[in-house]
Enzyme design. Structure first.
Site, short mmCIF file in Angstrom:
data_model
loop_
_atom_site.label_atom_id
_atom_site.label_comp_id
_atom_site.label_asym_id
_atom_site.label_seq_id
_atom_site.Cartn_x
_atom_site.Cartn_y
_atom_site.Cartn_z
N CYS A 68 -27.67 9.79 34.47
CA CYS A 68 -28.35 9.93 33.18
C CYS A 68 -27.53 9.26 32.08
CB CYS A 68 -28.54 11.40 32.86
SG CYS A 68 -29.68 12.27 33.96
N CYS A 123 -24.74 11.15 30.24
CA CYS A 123 -23.68 11.68 31.10
C CYS A 123 -22.92 10.59 31.85
CB CYS A 123 -24.27 12.67 32.10
SG CYS A 123 -25.09 14.08 31.32
N CYS A 137 -23.40 16.60 40.98
CA CYS A 137 -24.53 17.12 40.20
C CYS A 137 -25.28 18.23 40.91
CB CYS A 137 -25.49 15.99 39.86
SG CYS A 137 -26.24 15.23 41.31
N CYS A 191 -28.57 21.94 33.65
CA CYS A 191 -29.39 20.78 33.34
C CYS A 191 -29.64 19.94 34.60
CB CYS A 191 -28.71 19.93 32.26
SG CYS A 191 -29.71 18.55 31.67
#
Length: 238
Positions: free
Chosen positions: A201, A204, A228, A118
């Site tokens: 995000c 998260c 990330c 993602c």
């Protein structure tokens, strides 16, 4: 390259933030870009880079899953810093659709592999597009943010993106940044005072409990390094 960066890093050790930004601007050629996610580090850098806005391009990555408070501080930043253009890069809609079809809308909770997939779709691919043609990438990375950032230098060669990464806030503490924010009335994400010291995000990111590590609020359901994919590779000055 290694010798050149070593020489420049030696000079940067003794410079203030304003001086270091001016020094890099004068001594490194090519397109210079600054990526902001509107956290406290990036807001401080935006303030000090604003006078150099004709020499540095500003951009942000909108993953499509951001907090509304992040959009609010984005707007406040452009209101305060008149004429500042912050280009927004979005993920490819087809990539998002394929991820949702294969992993589900919130599949990133199911496994580290799915979460990284993602992040790759929503952040890494847009970042590569944003960095195309750039020679210098200014970041808000700080050594105290995580153990794997403690060995960084002010200037590093980013092999993946084939450019020089510049980390002007490398040795700044959170307290020093807060002082600068107060001195210059720099817009800050309202989530920051609610314990969100590292804001990504919305699905998260959570607020930190007292005494928790700086990155503990990111992907809190995982163990191990909390990255990330934007800054995971160890730079090499060769």
């Amino acid at each position: 390259m290694k010798e050149r960066l070593t020489q420049l890093n030696a000079v940067l050790q003794g410079l203030s933030l304003e001086e270091s930004l001016a020094f890099v601007n004068e001594n490194l050629e090519g397109e210079k870009v600054f990526s902001t996610s509107f956290g406290i580090e990036d807001q401080v850098l935006t303030h000090f880079l604003y006078p150099l806005k004709n020499d540095f391009s500003f951009f942000t990555l909108d993953t499509g899953r951001m907090f509304n408070e992040t959009y609010e501080v984005f707007q406040k930043t452009q209101t305060k810093y008149k004429g500042l253009e912050i280009k927004t890069y979005l993920p490819n809609q087809q990539d998002i659709q394929e991820y949702i079809d294969s992993d589900g809308i919130n599949g990133f909770y199911d496994s580290i592999e799915s979460r990284k997939k993602c992040c790759f779709v929503r952040k890494v691919i847009p970042l590569r597009k944003a960095l195309q043609g750039a020679s210098v990438w200014v970041t808000g990375l700080r050594a105290e943010q995580s153990q794997n950032r403690e060995s960084m230098a002010f200037l590093e060669w980013d092999e993946d993106n084939q450019l020089i990464k510049f980390n002007p806030l490398l040795h700044y503490s959170l307290e020093q940044l807060e002082t600068l924010v107060n001195q210059h009335t720099i817009p800050l994400n309202s989530l920051y005072k609610k314990g969100y010291l590292s804001i990504g995000c919305a699905p998260c990111t959570r607020a930190l409990a007292e005494g928790e590590d700086f990155r503990a609020g990111r992907w809190w359901w995982e163990n191990g390094k909390k990255e990330c994919g934007l800054h995971i590779h160890i730079a090499n000055n060769n």
